[in-house]
Scaffold this motif. Sequence first.
Motif, PDB file in Angstrom:
ATOM      1  N   ASP B 310       0.850  -1.180   0.000  1.00 24.22           N
ATOM      2  CA  ASP B 310       0.000   0.000   0.000  1.00 24.22           C
ATOM      3  C   ASP B 310       0.892   1.238   0.000  1.00 24.22           C
ATOM      4  OD1 ASP B 310      -2.229   1.367   2.556  1.00 24.22           O
ATOM      5  OD2 ASP B 310      -1.677   2.067   0.552  1.00 24.22           O
ATOM      6  N   HIS B 311       0.834   2.024  -1.047  1.00 26.63           N
ATOM      7  CA  HIS B 311       1.803   3.092  -1.190  1.00 26.63           C
ATOM      8  C   HIS B 311       1.366   4.421  -0.637  1.00 26.63           C
ATOM      9  CE1 HIS B 311       4.215   0.427  -3.563  1.00 26.63           C
ATOM     10  NE2 HIS B 311       3.119   0.073  -4.195  1.00 26.63           N
ATOM     11  N   GLY B 312       0.206   4.434  -0.102  1.00 26.51           N
ATOM     12  CA  GLY B 312      -0.220   5.699   0.462  1.00 26.51           C
ATOM     13  C   GLY B 312      -0.551   6.713  -0.614  1.00 26.51           C
ATOM     14  N   LEU B 313      -1.056   6.227  -1.746  1.00 27.36           N
ATOM     15  CA  LEU B 313      -1.433   7.159  -2.789  1.00 27.36           C
ATOM     16  C   LEU B 313      -2.784   7.786  -2.451  1.00 27.36           C
ATOM     17  CD1 LEU B 313      -0.483   5.227  -6.028  1.00 27.36           C
ATOM     18  CD2 LEU B 313       0.464   7.380  -5.214  1.00 27.36           C
TER      19      LEU B 313
ATOM     20  N   ALA C 132       3.499   4.597  11.866  1.00 31.67           N
ATOM     21  CA  ALA C 132       3.318   5.234  10.559  1.00 31.67           C
ATOM     22  C   ALA C 132       2.940   4.218   9.497  1.00 31.67           C
ATOM     23  CB  ALA C 132       4.587   5.962  10.157  1.00 31.67           C
ATOM     24  N   GLY C 133       3.625   3.083   9.516  1.00 32.88           N
ATOM     25  CA  GLY C 133       3.377   2.091   8.480  1.00 32.88           C
ATOM     26  C   GLY C 133       1.979   1.510   8.554  1.00 32.88           C
ATOM     27  N   TYR C 134       1.481   1.382   9.772  1.00 35.77           N
ATOM     28  CA  TYR C 134       0.187   0.742   9.930  1.00 35.77           C
ATOM     29  C   TYR C 134      -0.967   1.728   9.813  1.00 35.77           C
ATOM     30  CZ  TYR C 134      -2.969  -2.912  11.498  1.00 35.77           C
ATOM     31  OH  TYR C 134      -3.966  -3.842  11.569  1.00 35.77           O
ATOM     32  N   SER C 135      -0.662   3.027   9.841  1.00 36.90           N
ATOM     33  CA  SER C 135      -1.751   4.017   9.843  1.00 36.90           C
ATOM     34  C   SER C 135      -2.322   4.224   8.459  1.00 36.90           C
ATOM     35  CB  SER C 135      -1.244   5.356  10.366  1.00 36.90           C
ATOM     36  OG  SER C 135      -0.707   5.211  11.629  1.00 36.90           O
ATOM     37  N   ARG C 136      -3.351   5.039   8.443  1.00 38.13           N
ATOM     38  CA  ARG C 136      -3.955   5.422   7.174  1.00 38.13           C
ATOM     39  C   ARG C 136      -2.925   6.175   6.344  1.00 38.13           C
ATOM     40  NH1 ARG C 136      -8.078   7.344  10.331  1.00 38.13           N
ATOM     41  NH2 ARG C 136      -7.445   9.465   9.856  1.00 38.13           N
ATOM     42  N   PRO C 137      -3.045   6.103   5.026  1.00 40.06           N
ATOM     43  CA  PRO C 137      -2.046   6.725   4.154  1.00 40.06           C
ATOM     44  C   PRO C 137      -1.790   8.194   4.461  1.00 40.06           C
ATOM     45  CG  PRO C 137      -3.568   5.432   2.863  1.00 40.06           C
ATOM     46  CD  PRO C 137      -4.063   5.347   4.270  1.00 40.06           C
ATOM     47  N   ARG C 138      -2.832   8.925   4.800  1.00 42.19           N
ATOM     48  CA  ARG C 138      -2.620  10.348   5.027  1.00 42.19           C
ATOM     49  C   ARG C 138      -1.726  10.586   6.225  1.00 42.19           C
ATOM     50  NH1 ARG C 138      -7.767  13.911   4.266  1.00 42.19           N
ATOM     51  NH2 ARG C 138      -7.337  13.149   2.189  1.00 42.19           N
ATOM     52  N   ILE C 139      -2.014   9.870   7.292  1.00 44.42           N
ATOM     53  CA  ILE C 139      -1.191  10.030   8.493  1.00 44.42           C
ATOM     54  C   ILE C 139       0.236   9.569   8.211  1.00 44.42           C
ATOM     55  CG2 ILE C 139      -0.867   9.324  10.880  1.00 44.42           C
ATOM     56  CD1 ILE C 139      -3.780   9.160  11.209  1.00 44.42           C
ATOM     57  N   ASP C 140       0.325   8.452   7.502  1.00 41.38           N
ATOM     58  CA  ASP C 140       1.646   7.935   7.166  1.00 41.38           C
ATOM     59  C   ASP C 140       2.443   8.966   6.382  1.00 41.38           C
ATOM     60  OD1 ASP C 140       2.787   5.887   4.518  1.00 41.38           O
ATOM     61  OD2 ASP C 140       3.784   6.163   6.447  1.00 41.38           O
ATOM     62  N   ASN C 141       1.777   9.581   5.425  1.00 43.43           N
ATOM     63  CA  ASN C 141       2.433  10.591   4.602  1.00 43.43           C
ATOM     64  C   ASN C 141       2.981  11.734   5.444  1.00 43.43           C
ATOM     65  OD1 ASN C 141       3.244  11.073   2.060  1.00 43.43           O
ATOM     66  ND2 ASN C 141       1.197  11.434   1.226  1.00 43.43           N
ATOM     67  N   ILE C 142       2.119  12.238   6.317  1.00 40.68           N
ATOM     68  CA  ILE C 142       2.549  13.362   7.157  1.00 40.68           C
ATOM     69  C   ILE C 142       3.711  12.955   8.042  1.00 40.68           C
ATOM     70  CG2 ILE C 142       1.871  14.906   9.020  1.00 40.68           C
ATOM     71  CD1 ILE C 142      -0.891  14.960   7.888  1.00 40.68           C
ATOM     72  N   MET C 143       3.599  11.765   8.624  1.00 39.87           N
ATOM     73  CA  MET C 143       4.672  11.332   9.517  1.00 39.87           C
ATOM     74  C   MET C 143       5.983  11.189   8.760  1.00 39.87           C
ATOM     75  SD  MET C 143       2.779   8.584  11.972  1.00 39.87           S
ATOM     76  CE  MET C 143       4.004   8.491  13.275  1.00 39.87           C
ATOM     77  N   MET C 144       5.903  10.681   7.556  1.00 36.73           N
ATOM     78  CA  MET C 144       7.136  10.495   6.792  1.00 36.73           C
ATOM     79  C   MET C 144       7.704  11.822   6.294  1.00 36.73           C
ATOM     80  SD  MET C 144       8.421   7.606   6.820  1.00 36.73           S
ATOM     81  CE  MET C 144       7.844   7.071   8.413  1.00 36.73           C
ATOM     82  N   ARG C 145       6.811  12.774   6.026  1.00 33.87           N
ATOM     83  CA  ARG C 145       7.330  14.074   5.584  1.00 33.87           C
ATOM     84  C   ARG C 145       8.010  14.783   6.751  1.00 33.87           C
ATOM     85  NH1 ARG C 145       5.980  11.672   1.914  1.00 33.87           N
ATOM     86  NH2 ARG C 145       8.163  11.139   2.185  1.00 33.87           N
ATOM     87  N   ILE C 146       7.499  14.549   7.948  1.00 29.71           N
ATOM     88  CA  ILE C 146       8.187  15.106   9.123  1.00 29.71           C
ATOM     89  C   ILE C 146       9.594  14.535   9.201  1.00 29.71           C
ATOM     90  CG2 ILE C 146       8.220  15.163  11.647  1.00 29.71           C
ATOM     91  CD1 ILE C 146       5.236  15.302  11.619  1.00 29.71           C
ATOM     92  N   THR C 213      11.589   0.544   9.576  1.00 28.52           N
ATOM     93  CA  THR C 213      10.457  -0.161  10.156  1.00 28.52           C
ATOM     94  C   THR C 213       9.209   0.038   9.309  1.00 28.52           C
ATOM     95  OG1 THR C 213      11.414   0.408  12.283  1.00 28.52           O
ATOM     96  CG2 THR C 213       9.232  -0.567  12.307  1.00 28.52           C
ATOM     97  N   ARG C 214       8.994   1.267   8.912  1.00 23.75           N
ATOM     98  CA  ARG C 214       7.804   1.565   8.126  1.00 23.75           C
ATOM     99  C   ARG C 214       7.790   0.759   6.832  1.00 23.75           C
ATOM    100  NH1 ARG C 214       7.268   4.406   3.309  1.00 23.75           N
ATOM    101  NH2 ARG C 214       5.157   5.183   2.953  1.00 23.75           N
ATOM    102  N   GLY C 215       8.946   0.689   6.174  1.00 30.21           N
ATOM    103  CA  GLY C 215       9.015  -0.072   4.934  1.00 30.21           C
ATOM    104  C   GLY C 215       8.645  -1.531   5.161  1.00 30.21           C
ATOM    105  N   GLN C 216       9.189  -2.083   6.225  1.00 28.35           N
ATOM    106  CA  GLN C 216       8.878  -3.469   6.553  1.00 28.35           C
ATOM    107  C   GLN C 216       7.393  -3.647   6.823  1.00 28.35           C
ATOM    108  OE1 GLN C 216      11.375  -5.482   5.692  1.00 28.35           O
ATOM    109  NE2 GLN C 216      11.826  -6.325   7.700  1.00 28.35           N
ATOM    110  N   VAL C 217       6.841  -2.724   7.591  1.00 28.75           N
ATOM    111  CA  VAL C 217       5.430  -2.833   7.956  1.00 28.75           C
ATOM    112  C   VAL C 217       4.552  -2.739   6.717  1.00 28.75           C
ATOM    113  CG1 VAL C 217       3.551  -1.658   9.142  1.00 28.75           C
ATOM    114  CG2 VAL C 217       5.728  -1.980  10.300  1.00 28.75           C
ATOM    115  N   MET C 218       4.908  -1.850   5.836  1.00 22.59           N
ATOM    116  CA  MET C 218       4.118  -1.699   4.612  1.00 22.59           C
ATOM    117  C   MET C 218       4.046  -3.016   3.846  1.00 22.59           C
ATOM    118  SD  MET C 218       3.220   1.485   4.314  1.00 22.59           S
ATOM    119  CE  MET C 218       3.304   2.407   2.806  1.00 22.59           C
ATOM    120  N   HIS C 219       5.124  -3.762   3.901  1.00 24.80           N
ATOM    121  CA  HIS C 219       5.141  -5.036   3.193  1.00 24.80           C
ATOM    122  C   HIS C 219       4.336  -6.080   3.941  1.00 24.80           C
ATOM    123  CE1 HIS C 219       6.557  -8.610   1.199  1.00 24.80           C
ATOM    124  NE2 HIS C 219       7.104  -9.049   2.319  1.00 24.80           N
ATOM    125  N   TYR C 220       4.597  -6.177   5.233  1.00 23.95           N
ATOM    126  CA  TYR C 220       3.984  -7.269   5.977  1.00 23.95           C
ATOM    127  C   TYR C 220       2.520  -7.075   6.269  1.00 23.95           C
ATOM    128  CZ  TYR C 220       8.176  -9.983   6.699  1.00 23.95           C
ATOM    129  OH  TYR C 220       9.270 -10.759   6.493  1.00 23.95           O
TER     130      TYR C 220
END
Lengths: 565, 313, 334
Positions: B310-313, C132-146, C213-220
């Motif tokens: 899930d890429h967060g698009l 971050a990895g497990y959250s909704r995409p929007r939250i994940d995005n914000i966390m990663m941009r931080i 960690t986030r990358g791993q979580v996104m996969h798993y």
Amino acid sequence: MRNPFWYVLALTLVLVLAAGCTAAAPEAGADVGAEQATDTTADTAATGEPITVRVSTVSEPSTLDPNLAEDSFSITPIEQLFLGLTNLNNETGAVEPELAESWTISEDGLTWTFNLRQDAVWSDGNPVTANDFVYSAKRAVMPETASPYAYVLYSVKNAAAINQTAIPTDTYDIESLGVRAVDDYTVEFTLEAPASYFESISSLWTLRPVPSWTIEEHGAAWTEPENIVVTGPYMITEWRPAELLVFEKNPSYYNAGQVQIDRVELHVITDQNTELALYESGDLDVIGDSATSLPIQVLTLVRENPTLSAELHEGPRASTTYVGFTMTKPPFDNALVRKAFSAAIDRETIVRDVVGSGIPATQFAPKGVFGAPDPEVGIATDIEQAQAWLAEAGYPGGEGFPTVTYRYFSNTLEEALAQALQAMWAENLNVTVELESMEFPAFLASTAGTVPVEEMPEMWRLGWSADYPDENNWVYEVFHCTDSQNRSRAECTEADELAKAAGSEQDSQKRIEMYAQVEQMMFGDEVRAAPYYHRGFTTLTKPFIQRAYSTFAPVNWDTWTVVEQ
Amino acid sequence: MLRLIIRRFLWFIPVFFVVTGITFLTMHALPGGPFDTDKTPPAMVQRMEQAFGLNRPVYEQYFIWLKNAAQLDFGPSLKQRGRPVAGFLLPGLAVSAQLGLFAMGFALLIGLPAGIIAALHRGRWQDRGATFVAILGVSVPPIVMGPLLMWLFALQLGWLPVAQWAGLDEGIIPYLSHIILPAVTLGAGLSAIIARLTRASLLQVLGEDYIRTAHAKGLARRTVTIRHALRNALIPVVTYLGPLAAAVLTGSLVVEQIFAIPGMGRYFVSSITSRDYPMVMAVVVIYAFIIVFVNLVVDVLYLFIDPRMDHGL
Amino acid sequence: MVSSSAQAAGSRAAAPSRRSRTLWQDTLRRLLRDPVVVICVLYLALLIVVAIFPSFFATASYDQTSFPNNFAAPGTVVSEGKLAGHTYWMGADKLGRDIYSRLVYGTRVSISVAFLGAAVSFLIGVSYGLFAGYSRPRIDNIMMRIVDIIYAYPTLILIILLQVFLTALAQKEPEQMGTIERMLVDLDRNSGGLFFVFLAIGAVSWLNMARLTRGQVMHYKQQEFVQAAQVVGASDRRIMGRHLLPNVIGPCIVAETLAIPSYIYTEAFLSFIGLGVQPPMPSWGSMIADGYGALRTAPWLILFPALALSLTMLAFNFLGDAVRDALDPKLRDR
């Protein structure tokens, strides 16, 4: 796109191939390197190949504009490009005529008239005239130029007033500056007060003529290799940022026939261990010729190697390192304490074991600077005397002495020096000194003359390198109680009056006597600071180059000659 | 994918503002200015600062900078009087980028296979051996490895040049021979990290059920490893490419100094120490851009390696 | 419990039954079975002991200089001065101080930095990345941009600012400081200057861990076992902690152990510009930096601290590997 692993494999294969090619490259690369190494040494003018010398510098020049330069890394190239009224002889340090053939001083010492030679031309063909000097002096002093070295011209009439004008609110009249062109080949300077050291000042880079028409046409870019116009023995033909500057012989220089080195490559090598390695491999011909001496580990390597040690040249430089005292902060408000700390520094050990070069110092200006006493005055290293002084001050055996701070700026050599000083004071006086290092600009700001005493450390590190080789530049411009930054916060005493008077004294012998007194008073009696070593130069030169090693003057490449192998 | 790319570039804008704003403020909060030396009288320093507009309020200076930056004019350097900042940074960036690519290439070339071998022979001498070498690679810093390699290969054996940079225009062979030692010095520690990451991750994946299924299906061990396991095992490695690129750019500071390479690394620290405000800002902008760009590349690679993610698009 | 009666019953059970253990008990047990792990643990324990009682192990003071003996080779005996009769086991540094003793005293700083730095960075980073990895995409995005923003910001500026602020503060008399200021100065003083080092290291180091960690979580999180847990109704916290964490943690542990040298060098750099421990207090990182340049004339200045660092790294890494293996659910049945 379906199976990206194949992409990874392909990438790996490409890299393997590249590695394979690279593995074959070394022999060829070594050949090329070897070729280049032998290239320069064998060539002579006879074969028609340009004689090239490769020199290294630790830092690249920050500017090539004479009116704007302030550090020696910029000044050295500038002096190859631009000639001055006079020049300091590399070998003797004496002031010699350059663009000025002769000069006269008026009876009252206020007017200096320089007669220019008539055959000097700019590299674009224009003749060098008195107007060029006037233009340059004005430009250096104008506040809009923001020249960091304008202050060396303050002996010229109205220079200080003009330079300190608060633009844009106030105005000034540039014509009031005490310089004028009497005719095309005569320049006249009018001074604020008699100043016999003005002879040295006339050789400084700040005053050197600059091409007004080029500056007006190109603005700040006038020093770019494609725009620049020069008077000196060399032209700059290429500048690769942070890498290399290439200088080539200027055929319009009036003495071009005597210049043997056709081409000088100035390589920027920050790491001094690498500098040595490049010298050993034959990629550089002269190293250590900039303001930073080679560090002790490099020197040890050089001295242990018979070939290298024969090519090493050492000597004094007009530069001193000292421990500054905050004279208004206890316990250093007591002169006895300052004397004790000065005498407890084992100067010989520092020079031999910590720095590896230079000479021990007990006074501020080194021998050779006009007015500097020889033999040196001031407080010599004497552990017993130091302990006696400390006891007399009320701290026998170091008992009851508070913990004090020594502040310095972050730099490998400074750290070693700080630790050495700390160890010496602990061992010889039984006192605790804490070390505090700061990054350079923060350090300067934290020890400035305006900083409140509570925030000042008791001791701090500073050094001084000569702008021009005269005591006026040393004891007066650095330590005078009101006319200098006076970081020591010294009170005005007879020494300050004497220092100021010696500046305008016209009789040389008398000046020397006065300065001898000032040095003894400031550093032997009042101990405003504890000088401990004069820096030295440590240069390695390949044997095919014959040259002088200057103590006080910037290097002049045009005086170097090449010896037949 | 296009949407992803556009989104990422759009995100650069807030990152840009926040980073440059904070940097500008903190730089001007530091004591000392670009014109301070122990020689220049304080009054003179003040006048020089005035000439360059440094005595104006900080927010005003920031807006002026922003306005110029929008036109891609990052101003003249305060230390290198009169010369535009871009004239230093862009050539430096080009050089550092080349060095960085070679270093990363070397790191991947050595690290990936080493990690794979170690994982496939877990617990045996190949594994312990590879781990041992990797640890040495990581704990011997460039500051030690550089001079060591220089001494061995250049001074003693004479196979490679001691230092300095030879651009491509001087010929492919001088170019490569000058770049090997610095690239290896920079890449050695990184290859160790890649080896270790690959090993750990591959071990993880090899234990998965679908691998067992593949084995049960009768596929050869090699096929299983290469086709199924490796792809997923590369995820942490790909993730690491981001910080890897950043580390290469900043780590290049030391390597570039040792090998006298005219890269961008030196400006990271020197611009701050010399309070060359325009230079610092330009460096920060470039760095931020690289970070965002590399992260974009990483996310695109994710797309290829694991379409289910899930890429967060 | 079931097991004893089962054993007593002999052949009744088809497979041997086991006591149920928690994940962590299981991990510990497996760890201690491996001799390599035991050696590593003992080595690290030794380091901790050396760090707490350096004077017991050192043969001289870490700041005792002996200028005639600077750069002396290992085995040299001092002939005169305060250190007369002393043998330099590992040689002398540029001011004639005993390298072995400095190494011993430097252990305290370097070990603290290594352990605490790794622990803090790991805890913060993994938690952040997991979330971050497990959250909704929007939250994940914000966390990663931080993360991007903090990453792009040149922390060196902040560090210098901190250092200047602290020095100015330390010069003030205690009565003039506010409560917060006094607390900061005390913290710094009590930790021997290391508090700000941790602050500086901690501020940046967790970023890589978070990203990893986030990358791993996104996969798993797409995997069946996670979906199964979600269907069953497990809470997010349980999924993250119980299911995702053991699977993603492997590469994270490895990456964290590999980051330790960078903490040590960061500490050395900080002390160089005046933050952290001040000279002459040694640390392995600053000893290595000091020895640079003497590589050809006196390699022992760098050799021994680098060796110490390498050994410690080996210990951390083998231990990290073992922890990873032990935590791996797939390997549980072996």
